[in-house]
Design a protein around this motif. Structure first.
Motif, PDB file in Angstrom:
ATOM      1  N   ASP A  37       0.838  -1.206   0.000  1.00 39.98           N
ATOM      2  CA  ASP A  37       0.000   0.000   0.000  1.00 39.98           C
ATOM      3  C   ASP A  37       0.870   1.251   0.000  1.00 39.98           C
ATOM      4  O   ASP A  37       1.152   1.842   1.046  1.00 39.98           O
ATOM      5  N   TRP A  38       1.306   1.663  -1.174  1.00 40.99           N
ATOM      6  CA  TRP A  38       2.157   2.829  -1.348  1.00 40.99           C
ATOM      7  C   TRP A  38       2.071   3.278  -2.790  1.00 40.99           C
ATOM      8  O   TRP A  38       1.547   2.572  -3.645  1.00 40.99           O
ATOM      9  N   ALA A  39       2.599   4.460  -3.057  1.00 44.11           N
ATOM     10  CA  ALA A  39       2.684   4.984  -4.425  1.00 44.11           C
ATOM     11  C   ALA A  39       4.085   5.527  -4.652  1.00 44.11           C
ATOM     12  O   ALA A  39       4.822   5.795  -3.705  1.00 44.11           O
TER      13      ALA A  39
ATOM     14  N   PHE B  50       2.912  11.414   6.774  1.00 38.47           N
ATOM     15  CA  PHE B  50       3.286  10.949   5.444  1.00 38.47           C
ATOM     16  C   PHE B  50       4.711  10.417   5.525  1.00 38.47           C
ATOM     17  O   PHE B  50       5.564  11.001   6.193  1.00 38.47           O
ATOM     18  N   VAL B  51       4.985   9.314   4.847  1.00 38.16           N
ATOM     19  CA  VAL B  51       6.325   8.717   4.804  1.00 38.16           C
ATOM     20  C   VAL B  51       6.687   8.424   3.341  1.00 38.16           C
ATOM     21  O   VAL B  51       5.802   8.157   2.529  1.00 38.16           O
ATOM     22  N   TRP B  52       7.968   8.468   3.028  1.00 35.33           N
ATOM     23  CA  TRP B  52       8.402   8.210   1.659  1.00 35.33           C
ATOM     24  C   TRP B  52       9.907   8.030   1.601  1.00 35.33           C
ATOM     25  O   TRP B  52      10.629   8.442   2.493  1.00 35.33           O
ATOM     26  N   LYS B  53      10.361   7.395   0.531  1.00 31.86           N
ATOM     27  CA  LYS B  53      11.781   7.362   0.173  1.00 31.86           C
ATOM     28  C   LYS B  53      11.955   8.326  -0.982  1.00 31.86           C
ATOM     29  O   LYS B  53      11.049   8.504  -1.793  1.00 31.86           O
TER      30      LYS B  53
ATOM     31  N   GLN C 210       7.581   4.464  -2.392  1.00 24.56           N
ATOM     32  CA  GLN C 210       7.021   3.981  -1.129  1.00 24.56           C
ATOM     33  C   GLN C 210       6.425   5.132  -0.318  1.00 24.56           C
ATOM     34  O   GLN C 210       6.581   5.203   0.903  1.00 24.56           O
ATOM     35  N   ALA C 211       5.724   6.018  -1.024  1.00 20.85           N
ATOM     36  CA  ALA C 211       5.043   7.137  -0.378  1.00 20.85           C
ATOM     37  C   ALA C 211       3.693   6.654   0.123  1.00 20.85           C
ATOM     38  O   ALA C 211       2.934   6.024  -0.604  1.00 20.85           O
ATOM     39  N   GLY C 212       3.414   6.933   1.370  1.00 23.59           N
ATOM     40  CA  GLY C 212       2.154   6.504   1.964  1.00 23.59           C
ATOM     41  C   GLY C 212       1.958   7.154   3.313  1.00 23.59           C
ATOM     42  O   GLY C 212       2.501   8.221   3.578  1.00 23.59           O
ATOM     43  N   VAL C 213       1.172   6.495   4.152  1.00 21.52           N
ATOM     44  CA  VAL C 213       0.899   7.037   5.477  1.00 21.52           C
ATOM     45  C   VAL C 213       1.340   6.057   6.551  1.00 21.52           C
ATOM     46  O   VAL C 213       1.315   4.848   6.369  1.00 21.52           O
TER      47      VAL C 213
ATOM     48  N   GLU D  32      -9.654   5.949   3.326  1.00 19.40           N
ATOM     49  CA  GLU D  32      -9.149   5.481   2.046  1.00 19.40           C
ATOM     50  C   GLU D  32      -8.121   6.487   1.539  1.00 19.40           C
ATOM     51  O   GLU D  32      -8.353   7.693   1.579  1.00 19.40           O
ATOM     52  N   ILE D  33      -6.994   5.990   1.064  1.00 17.14           N
ATOM     53  CA  ILE D  33      -5.915   6.834   0.556  1.00 17.14           C
ATOM     54  C   ILE D  33      -5.976   6.812  -0.969  1.00 17.14           C
ATOM     55  O   ILE D  33      -6.044   5.751  -1.583  1.00 17.14           O
ATOM     56  N   LYS D  34      -5.924   8.007  -1.555  1.00 17.32           N
ATOM     57  CA  LYS D  34      -5.887   8.140  -3.017  1.00 17.32           C
ATOM     58  C   LYS D  34      -4.625   8.903  -3.402  1.00 17.32           C
ATOM     59  O   LYS D  34      -4.377   9.996  -2.910  1.00 17.32           O
TER      60      LYS D  34
END
Length: 164
Positions: free
Chosen positions: A70-72, A116-119, A133-136, A152-154
């Motif tokens: 579950d990431w973008a 929010f977290v990300w590489k 790997q951007a997500g919550v 829900e994450i969009k």
């Protein structure tokens, strides 16, 4: 002898090499052409989204997020897996955000807090600075007995902010 002719030049090559050698040469040429085509299809100037566009973070008052899937991410067009890039940094995280609902008497009904977290900083052969790997990361998921909380994450379409 003539059955091996076609596309390799003189017939001297076919007379002195076995069918296995001819097949190996053909295989190497096909592999080289496909590697060149794959690299040619990657466009660092066009940023595309990978990962999930929509996923659930909270379902029926409980966290259900699976950070493995579950990431973008935002990567160059033609890249299908963020591990094709190198020099990733992080993970980084934002400050904490919170949404809380109270009734008219000030009683907390629901609360959702997250970061929010990300590489970041991934590049392809030194070109670009991309995100993956951007997500919550969920801090709090609370719902009073009479309430129901779903989140829900969009992911939004990535934007190219320039060149690096």
């Amino acid at each position: 002898r003539d059955r091996y002719r076609g596309g390799f030049g003189s017939s001297d090559f076919h007379q002195s090499h076995s069918p296995t050698a001819v097949f190996a040469l053909v295989a190497m040429r096909v592999l080289a052409a496909s590697l060149f085509a794959a690299q040619a299809q990657i466009d660092p100037a066009t940023v595309v989204e990978i990962g999930k566009v929509v996923y659930e973070a909270i379902k029926d008052n409980q966290p259900v997020i699976d950070t493995a899937v579950d990431w973008a991410g935002a990567v160059p067009k033609g890249v299908t897996d963020w591990t094709q890039l190198e020099n990733w940094k992080g993970p980084a995280q934002s400050d904490s955000y919170c949404i809380e609902f109270k009734n008219g008497l000030g009683k907390k009904l629901t609360k959702f807090s997250w970061r929010f977290v990300w590489k970041y900083g991934g590049d392809m052969n030194g070109v670009g600075k991309y995100v993956t790997q951007a997500g919550v990361d969920i801090d709090t998921a609370y719902a009073y007995l009479s309430e129901h909380l779903d989140v829900e994450i969009k992911s939004l379409k990535p934007v190219n902010y320039g060149t690096s």
